[in-house]
Design an enzyme around this catalytic site. Structure first.
Site, PDB file in Angstrom:
ATOM      1  N   GLU A  86       0.795  -1.217   0.000  1.00 47.14           N
ATOM      2  CA  GLU A  86       0.000   0.000   0.000  1.00 47.14           C
ATOM      3  C   GLU A  86       0.838   1.282   0.000  1.00 47.14           C
ATOM      4  O   GLU A  86       0.438   2.286  -0.589  1.00 47.14           O
ATOM      5  CB  GLU A  86      -0.938   0.001   1.223  1.00 47.14           C
ATOM      6  CG  GLU A  86      -1.970  -1.105   1.216  1.00 47.14           C
ATOM      7  CD  GLU A  86      -2.967  -0.971   0.080  1.00 47.14           C
ATOM      8  OE1 GLU A  86      -3.330   0.180  -0.274  1.00 47.14           O
ATOM      9  OE2 GLU A  86      -3.360  -2.013  -0.486  1.00 47.14           O
ATOM     10  N   SER A 467     -44.855 -24.088  48.370  1.00 49.78           N
ATOM     11  CA  SER A 467     -44.222 -24.321  49.669  1.00 49.78           C
ATOM     12  C   SER A 467     -42.823 -23.745  49.778  1.00 49.78           C
ATOM     13  O   SER A 467     -42.212 -23.808  50.855  1.00 49.78           O
ATOM     14  CB  SER A 467     -44.179 -25.833  49.964  1.00 49.78           C
ATOM     15  OG  SER A 467     -45.492 -26.327  50.135  1.00 49.78           O
TER      16      SER A 467
END
Length: 816
Positions: A86, A467
Site C-alpha cells: 500500500e 411451599s
C-alpha cells in the site's frame, strides 16, 4: 545562458503558479475540510463482546466485526506486507508521496484513465474517516489537505494503527484483527505469512479479492503481495516461494463463541444499552465480563434441558412432526429430496430434524439434515408411549412400528453419546444459582431455548411459589417466640369465611396428617396446615411484613391466609435472593451478573462492588460494604437447619420412627452440608426446588408459560424399568431432579461448606414426641438448637407421659 536563464525563470514561475494554485485550492476547499482533531479520540465501531467470568466468549453484539489491536501487537511481517503493498515509503513521506503522484500523473497522461490513485496510507485514512471513495479531482485535493493535517496531528505509528483498525476487509470484517478472525479463526500472532499476505491484499477490493468469495483472484492478489515483499527485501527467496505455494485455507468464521449463554448475555445487552445508549453500547468495543462461570453455566443449561426432556418423555410421545410419504401408498423420497426438505426445517438446539428411512423390530434408521444416517436403538425409543393428556399416557410400546414408520419427519437428540427419539418439551423452566455471600450469579438459564423464546423466566416470570414460601413463614414464627421444638397440631382446618360464604379447608399434600408435630419436622415435611397455624399465631400482617425483609415486593405479598401456602408470586431470581439470607447468616445481598466492564483495549472501566454478608465489626477489614442484616444469624441458622432435615429427615429407621423430608432425593449427592425446600402449588401449576450450602444457592422452577395449565401426572412405564419418576408432578419430581443434576456438577470441586451454628444458640436434648427436655439418650430424643431463653424448661416424665415437670437446664448440655 539565455536558455538556462529562461528555464530557471520558467521553473520559478511554475513553482509560484503551483504554490498559488495550491493556496487557492486550499482556501477553495477549506470550508469543506473537517477537523482531524477527532482522530485523537476516535472511537471505532467495534462490537460489544460478552464473556464469562473466566474469559470465554458467550456473545457479541454489533453490526461490524472489529477487533481493535495496538500497533505493538501487530506482527511485523503483517506490517511489512501492508507497507510493501500500500505505501512502502510511509515512514519517509509527510502524508503525500510526490513520487507516487508523479507516477499517477504520467499514467493519466499516457492512458487518459485514472488507473492509479497514488494514495498514501495517510490519504486512505483521510478518505476512510472523512470522505467517500468517489474518483473525483476535488475529492483528491481534499484528501491531500486532510492527510497533511493528520500528519501534523498524529505520529506515524498512530496513523498506521488507525488505518489497520479502520479498513474494510470483506465479510463485515473491519480491521486486520477482525479479518484474521473472520477468514482464519485466529489471533494475528497465529497467522502464517501466506495468510498475512492474503489479508494485506484485501484493501484494494475487499469484496472481489477475498478468499471466500473468489479464492482464485484472492490467491493471485496474495502472490502479488508476496512479490512486493520479496522485491522490497522484507522476505528472502526461499520464504517467498514457500508462501506462494501455500494453499488457500480461508473459510468463514463467526465470532468464536466458546459458550453460548443467551439469557445472561441478553441481560448484559439490555443493561449496557440502558446505561450507554444503543449506539455506544453496540459500537464502542466494550468487553463485558459476566459473573457466571463457564463450566457451571454449561452444567446449568444441560441440567435444565435434560430435566424438561425427562418430564416430556414420561408424559408420552405426541407423534411425528409430519409424514412426508405413506409407506404402503406413496413412493419413498430419495435422499436428495429428503435433505432438501430438511434444510427448510428450523432446528432448535439440541434437537435435530430427521426423517425415518427404515424400521426394524427394535431400531430405526433416520436421515438428518447433514446427510448423515443414524440408528436409534430401542433404548432411545422405548419411552415413547402415546400422549393422551397431561394426566394420561397410552400403553408402553412393544416394537418400533408402535411408534414410527418410514417417511415420518421426527426430532432426534444425542444424549449421553446415543441418539434417541425426542420432541420439543412443552413446559418451561428456569434456574438461578448464586453465591449467597455476595450475590454473584454463578449460572442463570431463562428457558429451554432462547431461539424458541427470548422470555427470561429467571428474571421476568412471577409465579406462585407454593411451599417455597414456608421457610420465610417459619422464620417469622421463630422470631415470635416459637422454636424448632414447638409442637403444632397437624390436623385438618375447616374455617368458615363469612365474607366469602364458604369454608376454607387447606389440606396437606398428600392428604395425610400427623397430629402433634414439632416445627422442625413440619417444615421438613412441608405440612400445609402447620404453616397456616403458624401464620395465624404470628399474625397475617406481621407475617407479611416479615416477608418484606427478604427483598420481596409488597405488591406480590397477598394479605390472606393462603400466603402460608405460597400464593405469593415471585421470580426465580427473587426467590434465590430471599433464600440466600438463610445461607449467609441473615444478610440481604443484591444479585449481580456483571463482574467487570472494559473498553476495546482491555482497560477497566468498572468492576462490581457487591454488598457482602459481613458483620459491622468486620466492616473495616472489607473492601466492600456489608449487606444489611434483615434477620438474626440465629434465626437464619435455625431455618437452614430445619431445611437440612427436609433432605436428611430424622428419627430412627431401625426403631421404625424414621421419617423423610420432601427433598430426600438430594441425598444422592452424598453431601451433609445441604439444605433445601420443595415447592408445589395447587394442581402442580408451578413447581420449585431451592437448596444451598454456605457457598452455593440454587433455585429451579418448572411449569407451563400458560399459568392455568397444570403439569399433570405420569403413570409407570413398563418399558423403562426402575428409577422412574411417576405419580403427580410436584417440586420433588418436576424441579428437584434439575437441581440435583446441576448441583452435582457445581459442587464437584467445592469442599463441604455447612452452615455452622452461630453464637447465641444452645443445644439441648429434647423428647421427639413432646419437644420437652429429655434425660434419655436413645431414639426417642435428639439434640435441638434454641436461641438463648427459648429452650424448654420442663422435662418429659420417664414413664413416657407427656406431663412435664420443672427442672433447671443442665449446664453440661450448653454447647455454645
Amino acid at each position: 545562458m539565455t536558455i538556462l536563464k529562461r528555464a530557471i525563470q520558467f521553473f520559478i514561475a511554475c513553482t509560484i503558479l503551483g504554490l498559488l494554485t495550491l493556496i487557492s485550492l486550499y482556501y477553495y476547499v477549506k470550508s469543506d475540510i473537517p477537523s482531524v482533531a477527532v482522530l485523537k479520540e476516535v472511537q471505532l465501531q467495534t462490537p460489544m463482546q460478552v464473556f464469562t467470568k473466566d474469559g470465554k466468549l458467550i456473545n457479541q453484539f454489533g453490526e461490524k466485526r472489529r477487533i481493535p489491536v495496538r500497533i505493538e501487537d501487530i506482527p511485523q511481517p503483517l506490517i511489512d506486507a501492508i507497507l510493501a503493498t500500500e505505501d512502502n515509503r510511509f515512514y519517509e513521506h509527510f502524508g503525500i508521496d510526490p513520487i507516487g503522484i508523479v507516477r499517477s500523473f504520467l499514467v493519466l497522461v499516457s492512458t487518459g484513465e485514472k488507473k492509479q490513485g497514488a494514495s498514501t496510507i495517510t490519504m486512505q485514512l483521510a478518505r476512510n474517516f472523512f470522505l467517500t471513495r468517489e474518483k473525483a479531482y476535488i475529492r483528491k485535493v481534499k484528501e491531500i489537505f486532510i492527510a497533511l493535517h493528520i500528519e501534523q496531528l498524529l505520529s506515524k505509528d498512530e496513523i498506521l494503527a488507525l488505518y489497520l483498525n479502520k479498513i474494510e476487509l470483506g465479510h463485515r470484517a473491519f480491521g486486520i484483527g477482525a479479518a484474521a478472525q473472520v477468514y482464519y479463526g485466529k489471533e494475528l500472532g497465529e497467522l502464517t505469512l501466506a495468510q498475512m499476505a492474503m489479508i494485506a491484499g484485501l484493501p484494494k477490493a475487499p469484496s472481489a479479492l477475498n478468499p471466500i468469495s473468489n479464492p482464485t483472484r484472492a490467491k493471485q492478489r496474495r502472490n502479488v503481495v508476496l512479490g512486493r515483499m520479496f522485491k522490497e527485501h522484507y522476505i528472502d527467496q526461499a520464504t517467498y516461494h514457500k508462501a506462494r505455494e501455500a494453499p488457500i485455507t480461508a473459510r468463514r468464521h463467526g465470532a468464536e463463541i466458546e459458550l453460548y449463554a443467551p439469557y445472561i448475555s441478553e441481560m448484559v445487552r439490555a443493561y449496557m444499552v440502558e446505561r450507554y445508549g444503543t449506539d455506544k453500547a453496540y459500537n464502542s468495543g466494550f468487553r463485558v465480563f459476566t459473573s457466571v462461570e463457564s463450566d457451571i453455566q454449561a452444567a446449568a443449561q444441560r441440567a435444565l434441558v435434560n430435566n424438561l426432556h425427562k418430564y416430556d418423555m414420561r408424559h408420552g410421545y405426541r407423534g411425528p412432526e409430519k409424514a412426508l410419504w405413506q409407506p404402503t401408498i406413496d413412493i419413498p423420497w430419495n435422499e436428495q429430496a429428503i435433505i432438501s426438505y430438511l434444510k427448510t426445517v428450523k432446528e432448535i438446539a439440541p434437537l435435530k430434524a430427521a426423517v425415518v428411512i427404515h424400521i426394524s423390530e427394535k431400531s430405526a434408521t433416520v436421515l438428518s439434515k447433514a446427510g448423515a444416517y443414524h440408528t436409534i436403538e430401542w433404548s432411545g425409543l422405548n419411552w415413547a408411549r402415546s400422549f393422551i393428556s397431561q394426566t394420561r399416557q397410552g400403553l408402553p410400546p412393544k416394537t418400533v412400528d408402535d411408534i414410527l414408520s418410514p417417511g415420518m419427519q421426527i426430532w432426534i437428540r444425542n444424549h449421553n453419546q446415543q441418539w434417541q427419539l425426542s420432541q420439543y418439551p412443552t413446559p418451561s423452566s428456569a434456574l438461578v444459582s448464586l453465591d449467597p455471600q455476595d450475590g454473584r450469579i454463578k449460572a442463570l438459564v431463562g428457558g429451554y431455548s432462547f431461539a424458541q423464546s427470548q422470555y427470561n423466566r429467571a428474571t421476568q416470570a412471577k409465579r406462585q411459589v407454593g411451599s417455597n414460601i414456608k421457610p420465610f413463614i417459619y422464620s417469622a414464627a421463630l422470631e415470635s417466640d416459637y422454636s424448632l421444638a414447638t409442637i403444632i397440631n397437624d390436623a385438618p382446618i375447616n374455617h368458615w369465611d363469612k365474607t366469602q360464604g364458604y369454608s376454607w379447608r387447606p389440606r396437606n399434600s398428600p392428604d395425610v396428617y400427623s397430629g402433634p408435630i414439632r416445627i422442625r419436622r413440619a417444615l421438613a415435611q412441608s405440612k400445609n396446615v402447620v404453616s397456616v397455624r403458624l401464620l395465624r399465631g404470628v399474625g397475617l400482617q406481621e407475617s407479611a411484613d416479615h416477608l418484606l425483609k427478604f427483598g420481596f415486593q409488597d405488591e406480590d405479598i397477598n394479605r390472606s391466609e393462603s400466603l402460608a401456602l405460597g400464593s405469593a408470586a415471585m421470580t426465580p431470581l427473587e426467590m434465590a435472593r430471599g433464600m440466600s439470607t438463610f445461607a449467609n447468616r441473615g444478610h440481604l445481598i443484591d444479585p449481580y451478573f456483571i463482574s467487570e466492564i472494559q473498553d476495546a483495549y482491555g482497560n477497566t472501566l468498572g468492576t462490581a462492588q457487591p454488598l457482602i454478608a459481613c458483620d459491622e465489626e468486620q466492616q473495616d477489614m472489607q473492601t466492600h460494604l456489608c449487606a444489611p442484616q434483615v434477620i438474626t444469624e440465629q434465626n437464619a441458622f435455625l431455618v437452614s437447619s430445619a431445611m437440612h432435615s427436609a433432605i436428611w429427615g430424622g428419627g430412627s429407621w431401625r426403631h421404625k420412627t424414621g421419617w423423610t423430608g420432601t427433598g430426600w432425593r438430594a441425598q444422592n449427592l452424598k453431601r451433609r452440608d445441604l439444605s433445601g425446600k420443595t415447592g408445589t402449588t395447587n394442581e402442580a401449576i408451578d413447581t420449585w426446588f431451592s437448596g444451598f450450602n454456605q457457598n452455593v444457592l440454587t433455585t429451579v422452577w418448572v411449569g407451563f408459560d400458560d399459568a392455568s395449565k397444570p403439569l399433570g401426572r405420569a403413570a409407570y412405564n413398563n418399558s423403562l424399568g426402575k428409577n422412574q419418576l411417576v405419580g403427580a408432578e410436584s417440586g420433588a419430581i418436576s424441579a428437584q431432579p434439575a437441581w440435583i443434576e446441576f448441583m452435582r456438577s457445581a459442587l464437584v470441586n467445592e469442599p463441604l461448606a455447612p452452615i455452622d451454628p452461630p453464637p447465641g444458640l444452645i443445644s439441648v436434648r429434647i423428647d421427639l414426641k413432646t419437644g420437652l427436655l429429655s434425660h434419655k439418650n436413645d431414639f426417642t430424643s435428639r439434640f435441638e438448637y434454641f436461641e438463648s431463653g427459648t429452650a424448654p424448661t420442663k422435662y418429659v416424665l420417664d414413664t413416657g407421659s407427656s406431663t412435664p415437670f420443672d427442672e433447671p437446664l443442665p449446664v453440661q448440655d450448653e454447647l455454645f
